[in-house]
Design an enzyme around this catalytic site. Structure first.
Site, PDB file in Angstrom:
ATOM      1  N   ARG A   1       1.821   9.628  -9.466  1.00 22.21           N
ATOM      2  CA  ARG A   1       2.464   8.532  -8.711  1.00 22.21           C
ATOM      3  C   ARG A   1       3.624   7.911  -9.483  1.00 22.21           C
ATOM      4  NH1 ARG A   1      -0.880   7.045  -4.210  1.00 22.21           N
ATOM      5  NH2 ARG A   1      -3.031   7.527  -4.656  1.00 22.21           N
TER       6      ARG A   1
ATOM      7  N   ASP B   1      17.263  11.652   1.002  1.00 25.16           N
ATOM      8  CA  ASP B   1      18.612  11.977   1.489  1.00 25.16           C
ATOM      9  C   ASP B   1      19.077  10.976   2.557  1.00 25.16           C
ATOM     10  OD1 ASP B   1      18.634  14.126  -0.220  1.00 25.16           O
ATOM     11  OD2 ASP B   1      18.270  15.641   1.323  1.00 25.16           O
TER      12      ASP B   1
ATOM     13  N   ASN C   1       8.735   0.609   2.207  1.00 22.55           N
ATOM     14  CA  ASN C   1       7.582   1.076   1.440  1.00 22.55           C
ATOM     15  C   ASN C   1       7.308   2.496   1.919  1.00 22.55           C
ATOM     16  OD1 ASN C   1       5.226   1.761   0.205  1.00 22.55           O
ATOM     17  ND2 ASN C   1       4.172  -0.170   0.635  1.00 22.55           N
TER      18      ASN C   1
ATOM     19  N   HIS D   1       6.466  -1.439  -3.291  1.00 28.77           N
ATOM     20  CA  HIS D   1       5.090  -0.951  -3.371  1.00 28.77           C
ATOM     21  C   HIS D   1       4.164  -2.132  -3.602  1.00 28.77           C
ATOM     22  CE1 HIS D   1       6.454   3.167  -3.517  1.00 28.77           C
ATOM     23  NE2 HIS D   1       7.349   2.783  -4.407  1.00 28.77           N
ATOM     24  N   LEU D   2       3.050  -2.121  -2.892  1.00 28.70           N
ATOM     25  CA  LEU D   2       2.037  -3.160  -3.101  1.00 28.70           C
ATOM     26  C   LEU D   2       1.434  -3.028  -4.490  1.00 28.70           C
ATOM     27  CD1 LEU D   2       0.570  -2.378   0.350  1.00 28.70           C
ATOM     28  CD2 LEU D   2       1.245  -4.701  -0.244  1.00 28.70           C
TER      29      LEU D   2
ATOM     30  N   HIS E   1       6.498  10.107  -3.357  1.00 22.24           N
ATOM     31  CA  HIS E   1       6.327  11.025  -4.480  1.00 22.24           C
ATOM     32  C   HIS E   1       6.821  12.444  -4.203  1.00 22.24           C
ATOM     33  CE1 HIS E   1       4.165   7.577  -5.856  1.00 22.24           C
ATOM     34  NE2 HIS E   1       3.337   7.651  -4.825  1.00 22.24           N
TER      35      HIS E   1
ATOM     36  N   TYR F   1      -4.894  -2.243  -2.547  1.00 26.69           N
ATOM     37  CA  TYR F   1      -3.797  -2.684  -1.674  1.00 26.69           C
ATOM     38  C   TYR F   1      -3.975  -4.091  -1.108  1.00 26.69           C
ATOM     39  CZ  TYR F   1      -2.596   2.234  -2.041  1.00 26.69           C
ATOM     40  OH  TYR F   1      -2.274   3.473  -2.539  1.00 26.69           O
TER      41      TYR F   1
HETATM   42  C1  DQA Z   1       2.094   2.555  -2.128  1.00 30.31           C
HETATM   43  C2  DQA Z   1       1.824   3.411  -3.380  1.00 30.31           C
HETATM   44  C3  DQA Z   1       1.806   4.900  -3.036  1.00 30.31           C
HETATM   45  O1  DQA Z   1       1.551   5.674  -4.215  1.00 30.31           O
HETATM   46  C4  DQA Z   1       0.708   5.184  -2.034  1.00 30.31           C
HETATM   47  O2  DQA Z   1       0.747   6.553  -1.646  1.00 30.31           O
HETATM   48  C5  DQA Z   1       0.758   4.285  -0.840  1.00 30.31           C
HETATM   49  C6  DQA Z   1       1.099   2.868  -1.023  1.00 30.31           C
HETATM   50  C7  DQA Z   1       1.964   1.029  -2.434  1.00 30.31           C
HETATM   51  O3  DQA Z   1       2.425   0.252  -1.610  1.00 30.31           O
HETATM   52  O4  DQA Z   1       1.390   0.642  -3.454  1.00 30.31           O
HETATM   53  O5  DQA Z   1       0.420   4.683   0.264  1.00 30.31           O
HETATM   54  O6  DQA Z   1       3.407   2.796  -1.677  1.00 30.31           O
END
Ligand code: DQA
Length: 148
Positions: free
Chosen positions: A110, A86, A73, A99-100, A79, A22
């Site tokens: 994922r 909704d 995010n 997503h990072l 998931h 991350y």
């Molecule tokens: C995330 C990816 C997700 O799978 C993970 O649970 C996260 C961070 C990302 O920013 O890459 O907490 O959303």
């Protein structure tokens, strides 16, 4: 123009949490980058991080008539999050999923996002740049909508 920025569970630990995945920037660093870009773009941000899905949903509801767009995010909620799915589907403004990491290149579980079907688009895998790219895009889309 007001844009919501929603950060899901565990993103408060950015910088310390699995930095090889991350990145080393903290959530405050990412938010500072977003605030700087927002000033450049002439927009106001409402930034909320929560470890609770309901708080993210309540924030969307509270801003249904106030926000012009959102970048979200959903973190782990991505998931499995039917309630967040909704809530986003009910919003009248554009929403970009962020997503990072590149979730398509990670564990198979994922790969599925419950959120992707109800957003305008998804930006992933670019680290903090996923957020700034999403902010640029959502402001552009919201401005286009205003003109119509
Ligand atoms: C995330 C990816 C997700 O799978 C993970 O649970 C996260 C961070 C990302 O920013 O890459 O907490 O959303």
């Amino acid at each position: 123009m007001r844009i919501l920025v929603l950060h899901g569970p565990n993103l408060n630990l950015l910088g310390r949490r699995e930095p090889h995945i991350y990145g080393k920037e903290t959530l405050a660093d990412v938010n500072a980058r977003l605030e700087a870009l927002a000033r450049e773009l002439g927009t106001e941000l409402v930034i909320v991080q929560s470890n609770h899905e309901g708080v993210l949903i309540d924030t969307l509801h509270a801003n249904i008539d106030k926000a012009d767009g959102a970048i979200v995010n959903p973190a782990g909620i991505t998931h499995y999050g039917v309630p967040l799915h909704d809530a986003i589907a009910a919003m009248p403004f554009p929403v970009i999923e962020v997503h990072l990491s590149n979730i398509a290149a990670r564990e198979e579980w994922r790969h599925r996002s419950m959120i992707s079907p109800v957003v305008d688009g998804t930006i992933q895998g670019l680290g903090w740049r996923s957020y700034t790219a999403a902010l640029r895009a959502v402001v552009e889309i919201a401005r286009e909508k205003e003109k119509r």
